[in-house]
Motif scaffolding. Structure first.
Motif, PDB file in Angstrom:
ATOM      1  N   ILE A  50      16.975  43.321  66.038  1.00 25.31           N
ATOM      2  CA  ILE A  50      16.503  42.692  64.813  1.00 25.31           C
ATOM      3  C   ILE A  50      17.612  41.868  64.166  1.00 25.31           C
ATOM      4  O   ILE A  50      17.379  40.755  63.703  1.00 25.31           O
ATOM      5  N   GLY A  51      18.831  42.390  64.165  1.00 24.88           N
ATOM      6  CA  GLY A  51      19.952  41.650  63.609  1.00 24.88           C
ATOM      7  C   GLY A  51      20.218  40.353  64.364  1.00 24.88           C
ATOM      8  O   GLY A  51      20.444  39.305  63.766  1.00 24.88           O
ATOM      9  N   ILE A  57      17.190  33.041  64.097  1.00 24.16           N
ATOM     10  CA  ILE A  57      16.254  32.343  63.211  1.00 24.16           C
ATOM     11  C   ILE A  57      17.016  31.536  62.168  1.00 24.16           C
ATOM     12  O   ILE A  57      16.693  30.372  61.913  1.00 24.16           O
ATOM     13  N   ASN A  58      18.041  32.138  61.577  1.00 19.22           N
ATOM     14  CA  ASN A  58      18.821  31.423  60.561  1.00 19.22           C
ATOM     15  C   ASN A  58      19.526  30.195  61.134  1.00 19.22           C
ATOM     16  O   ASN A  58      19.675  29.191  60.449  1.00 19.22           O
ATOM     17  N   ARG A  59      19.922  30.268  62.384  1.00 13.99           N
ATOM     18  CA  ARG A  59      20.653  29.150  62.982  1.00 13.99           C
ATOM     19  C   ARG A  59      19.733  28.041  63.491  1.00 13.99           C
ATOM     20  O   ARG A  59      20.024  26.860  63.348  1.00 13.99           O
ATOM     21  N   ASN A  65      10.014  25.278  58.652  1.00 11.70           N
ATOM     22  CA  ASN A  65       9.378  26.120  59.672  1.00 11.70           C
ATOM     23  C   ASN A  65       9.266  27.564  59.206  1.00 11.70           C
ATOM     24  O   ASN A  65       8.258  28.227  59.466  1.00 11.70           O
ATOM     25  N   LYS A  66      10.281  28.054  58.521  1.00  9.14           N
ATOM     26  CA  LYS A  66      10.243  29.409  58.012  1.00  9.14           C
ATOM     27  C   LYS A  66       9.098  29.587  57.010  1.00  9.14           C
ATOM     28  O   LYS A  66       8.387  30.575  57.039  1.00  9.14           O
TER      29      LYS A  66
END
Length: 69
Positions: A50-51, A57-59, A65-66
């Motif tokens: 998960i980390g 996702i952040n990169r 999109n989020k």
């Protein structure tokens, strides 16, 4: 207790992993031993999956999109 021991066998040496493979062949019909690198990736994924997903996702996803997802 057996489940705990069995879940850690793959982290031991080749002799133990071979015993695990024999057991799985007889009980579950599994024909081959997973390559060591796949076992290692699976362990890392289960511990920090998960980390790592969050970092990915952040990169690679922009804020639009989020929000859409």
């Amino acid at each position: 207790m057996w489940r705990i021991v069995f879940s850690k066998i793959s982290a031991l040496g080749g002799k133990w992993r071979n015993l695990e493979t024999e057991y799985e062949a007889k009980v579950m019909g599994k024909q081959r031993q997973e390559p060591r690198w796949e076992q290692c990736v699976s362990i890392v994924q289960s511990v920090v999956g998960i980390g790592l997903s969050n970092l990915y996702i952040n990169r690679y996803f922009n804020n639009d999109n989020k929000q859409m997802v």
